[in-house]
Design an enzyme around this catalytic site. Structure first.
Site, mmCIF file in Angstrom:
data_model
loop_
_atom_site.group_PDB
_atom_site.id
_atom_site.type_symbol
_atom_site.label_atom_id
_atom_site.label_comp_id
_atom_site.label_asym_id
_atom_site.label_seq_id
_atom_site.Cartn_x
_atom_site.Cartn_y
_atom_site.Cartn_z
ATOM 1 N N CYS A 159 1.306 -0.675 -4.731
ATOM 2 C CA CYS A 159 1.546 -0.644 -3.183
ATOM 3 C C CYS A 159 2.439 -1.957 -2.917
ATOM 4 C CB CYS A 159 0.433 -0.417 -2.476
ATOM 5 S SG CYS A 159 0.917 -0.364 -0.588
ATOM 6 N N CYS B 249 0.877 -3.495 0.030
ATOM 7 C CA CYS B 249 -0.480 -4.191 -0.145
ATOM 8 C C CYS B 249 -0.377 -5.641 -0.611
ATOM 9 C CB CYS B 249 -1.318 -3.313 -1.141
ATOM 10 S SG CYS B 249 -1.508 -1.633 -0.402
#
Length: 324
Positions: A251, A254
């Protein structure tokens, strides 16, 4: 507009060939002809060559950044105006793929790294755990190299088919641009072509480098599985906040949020900061009904106070401060 985008995508193509030649050719250390200084011992020659490469590499990158827009733009413009130049560009691209992949496979076999790649234990949502099969570095890199070779071959055939059926020279330009992008940025090529090794993004398995370091003195504690998470909640100081980050290695938001979360952990020292990988701690992800990452959960005395979804540092900070 399409022509402009195609030209922009191929800015680095001409520079890629030069960079590849320099990387495979190596940097030859000049012989010391001075009589006042003894030559380096043979055992120090590899170290001296490595030092020279490290010093020369940033200068080479800077040179490529300056020359690539001019050379790449000229090649793209010429290819789009003349189909013969576009065909020549395609064949040069195919030769570049063969040369690059040959160099990669040679480097993999030469290194013959039998080090085991650490794969985490997966905590499934039903409470069971699954040990992932052990794989060595050479097996991992060979598998990725085979996948990359097949991918480039498919893209090359697709570009050829598109040109034959539509006559669009932009297909060859996009193919060349894609090769260039992969050659510069994919971890496999960065390791085996450019000899890089000090970037956390190059950790194996590729694309799964941990977002947080698992060290005893780390400001953010990495927990795996329902049991560790519950123990961390119970062991937290009474009345203090526990902030949980739920993220994934694949991600991009993230990864962008990880250093911000670490800085917050250093700032709010009276609170506990935890993190889980939703692909590893599937049981925790199921318990919390996580639908997107990154997600943040704030607890006090094992009671959930707030949940946030999305990489929003300002909102996360504001929410933490409101419960202090």
């Amino acid at each position: 507009m399409l022509t402009f985008q195609a030209q922009e995508l191929t800015l680095h193509y001409a520079a890629s060939s030069y960079h590849f030649v320099m990387a495979t050719k190596g940097i030859r250390r000049r012989r010391n002809t001075s009589t006042s200084q003894a030559p380096l011992p043979k055992r120090d020659a590899p170290q001296a060559a490595s030092t020279a490469r490290k010093q020369f590499h940033p200068l080479l990158i800077k040179l490529l950044q300056l020359t690539a827009p001019l050379l790449g733009g000229a090649a793209a413009a010429a290819s789009l105006q003349n189909w013969k130049i576009a065909v020549a560009l395609f064949f040069v691209s195919c030769l570049a793929v063969v040369a690059i992949m040959s160099r990669v496979f040679y480097s993999i076999l030469k290194q013959d790294d039998q080090t085991a790649v650490g794969l985490p234990t997966v905590h499934q949502s039903d409470g069971t755990t699954v040990e992932q099969p052990e794989v060595t570095v050479i097996e991992h890199d060979k598998q990725i190299a085979n996948q990359m070779a097949a991918q480039l071959a498919v893209f090359g055939m697709a570009a050829l088919w598109l040109f034959m059926w539509t006559g669009l020279a932009v297909a060859f330009v996009l193919f060349a641009a894609y090769i260039t992008y992969r050659a510069f940025y994919h971890p496999l090529f960065r390791i085996h072509i450019w000899n890089e090794s000090d970037d956390q993004a190059l950790a194996r398995p590729f694309g799964s480098a941990p977002l947080f370091k698992e060290t005893p003195d780390a400001s953010v504690k990495v927990v795996a599985g329902r049991q560790q998470f519950q123990e961390a909640l119970k062991s937290a100081k009474k009345g203090s906040l526990v902030i949980l980050d739920c993220s994934a290695t694949w991600c991009p938001p993230c990864r962008a949020m990880a250093p911000v979360f670490s800085k917050m952990a250093e700032e709010f020292k009276d609170s506990s900061f935890l993190t889980i990988d939703v692909d590893v701690s599937q049981d925790v992800a199921a318990d919390l009904a996580i639908t997107g990452v990154p997600s943040f959960f704030i607890y006090r005395d094992e009671e959930l106070l707030e949940r946030l979804t999305g990489a929003t540092p300002a909102k996360l900070r504001e929410t933490i401060e409101s419960y202090l």
